[in-house]
Design a protein around this motif. Structure first.
Motif, PDB file in Angstrom:
ATOM      1  N   TYR A   2       4.631  10.469   1.379  1.00  0.00           N
ATOM      2  CA  TYR A   2       3.360   9.827   1.025  1.00  0.00           C
ATOM      3  C   TYR A   2       2.638  10.606  -0.066  1.00  0.00           C
ATOM      4  CZ  TYR A   2      -1.480   8.326   1.472  1.00  0.00           C
ATOM      5  OH  TYR A   2      -2.747   7.883   1.200  1.00  0.00           O
ATOM      6  N   ASN A  41       1.238   3.646   2.076  1.00  0.00           N
ATOM      7  CA  ASN A  41       1.918   3.869   3.363  1.00  0.00           C
ATOM      8  C   ASN A  41       3.171   3.007   3.489  1.00  0.00           C
ATOM      9  OD1 ASN A  41       0.248   5.807   4.470  1.00  0.00           O
ATOM     10  ND2 ASN A  41      -1.124   4.291   5.391  1.00  0.00           N
ATOM     11  N   CYS A  64       0.868  -1.179   0.000  1.00  0.00           N
ATOM     12  CA  CYS A  64       0.000   0.000   0.000  1.00  0.00           C
ATOM     13  C   CYS A  64       0.906   1.231   0.000  1.00  0.00           C
ATOM     14  CB  CYS A  64      -0.963  -0.014   1.175  1.00  0.00           C
ATOM     15  SG  CYS A  64      -0.212   0.238   2.771  1.00  0.00           S
ATOM     16  N   SER A 105     -10.904  -1.767  -1.368  1.00  0.00           N
ATOM     17  CA  SER A 105     -11.589  -0.983  -0.347  1.00  0.00           C
ATOM     18  C   SER A 105     -11.174   0.471  -0.536  1.00  0.00           C
ATOM     19  CB  SER A 105     -11.269  -1.532   1.043  1.00  0.00           C
ATOM     20  OG  SER A 105     -12.011  -0.860   2.017  1.00  0.00           O
ATOM     21  N   ASN A 106     -10.524   1.066   0.435  1.00  0.00           N
ATOM     22  CA  ASN A 106     -10.107   2.453   0.269  1.00  0.00           C
ATOM     23  C   ASN A 106      -8.584   2.582   0.216  1.00  0.00           C
ATOM     24  OD1 ASN A 106      -9.606   1.805   2.871  1.00  0.00           O
ATOM     25  ND2 ASN A 106     -10.365   3.694   3.759  1.00  0.00           N
ATOM     26  N   LYS A 107      -7.879   1.489  -0.050  1.00  0.00           N
ATOM     27  CA  LYS A 107      -6.416   1.508  -0.114  1.00  0.00           C
ATOM     28  C   LYS A 107      -5.949   1.233  -1.538  1.00  0.00           C
ATOM     29  CE  LYS A 107      -4.886   0.436   4.467  1.00  0.00           C
ATOM     30  NZ  LYS A 107      -3.792  -0.179   5.165  1.00  0.00           N
ATOM     31  N   TYR A 108      -4.851   1.854  -1.896  1.00  0.00           N
ATOM     32  CA  TYR A 108      -4.230   1.653  -3.196  1.00  0.00           C
ATOM     33  C   TYR A 108      -2.990   0.782  -3.015  1.00  0.00           C
ATOM     34  CZ  TYR A 108      -7.190   5.516  -4.637  1.00  0.00           C
ATOM     35  OH  TYR A 108      -8.268   6.306  -4.911  1.00  0.00           O
ATOM     36  N   TYR A 109      -2.912  -0.280  -3.798  1.00  0.00           N
ATOM     37  CA  TYR A 109      -1.783  -1.198  -3.734  1.00  0.00           C
ATOM     38  C   TYR A 109      -1.036  -1.170  -5.054  1.00  0.00           C
ATOM     39  CZ  TYR A 109      -3.821  -3.137   0.493  1.00  0.00           C
ATOM     40  OH  TYR A 109      -4.316  -3.291   1.761  1.00  0.00           O
ATOM     41  N   ARG A 168       1.437   9.281  -3.695  1.00  0.00           N
ATOM     42  CA  ARG A 168       0.017   9.274  -4.032  1.00  0.00           C
ATOM     43  C   ARG A 168      -0.236  10.052  -5.313  1.00  0.00           C
ATOM     44  NH1 ARG A 168      -4.977  10.935  -3.872  1.00  0.00           N
ATOM     45  NH2 ARG A 168      -6.584   9.712  -2.865  1.00  0.00           N
ATOM     46  N   LYS A 180      -6.991  -0.883  -6.475  1.00  0.00           N
ATOM     47  CA  LYS A 180      -7.673  -0.290  -5.324  1.00  0.00           C
ATOM     48  C   LYS A 180      -8.530  -1.369  -4.674  1.00  0.00           C
ATOM     49  CE  LYS A 180     -10.574   3.445  -3.736  1.00  0.00           C
ATOM     50  NZ  LYS A 180     -11.449   4.553  -4.065  1.00  0.00           N
TER      51      LYS A 180
END
Length: 94
Positions: A57, A47, A45, A76-80, A61, A74
């Motif tokens: 960060y 982070n 992710c 849920s609400n996280k980007y990998y 992003r 993506k």
């Protein structure tokens, strides 16, 4: 003289045969997954990527989400992102 088999003995034998077939099938699938499938890429992710690369960060992003310079997934609400893609992108910059 024929041996008389009760229905209970027949049921128990059938259960043992079915269980041994299941175990063999599970072992075959496990061997396939462990030996024949390629290794999955390391997904991080943003982070984790910021921590690992020591880059801010917000910069990561912006590059990943807003400018679409690095492919991401993506969930849920996280980007990998694939860590190998990030390294490749950094190599292209230098």
């Amino acid at each position: 003289m024929k041996k008389v088999v009760s229905s209970r003995e027949l049921t128990e034998t059938a259960k043992r045969v079915a269980q041994s077939k299941r175990l063999k099938s599970l072992q075959v699938r496990k061997n396939y997954v462990m030996n024949e499938l390629p290794d999955a890429p390391p997904l991080l992710c943003i982070n984790e990527l910021a921590y690992k690369t020591k880059l801010p960060y917000q910069l990561l992003r912006k590059i990943i989400v807003e400018e679409h310079k690095i492919p991401y997934v993506k969930i849920s609400n996280k980007y990998y992102v694939n860590y190998n893609h990030v390294l490749k992108y950094m190599d292209e910059l230098s």
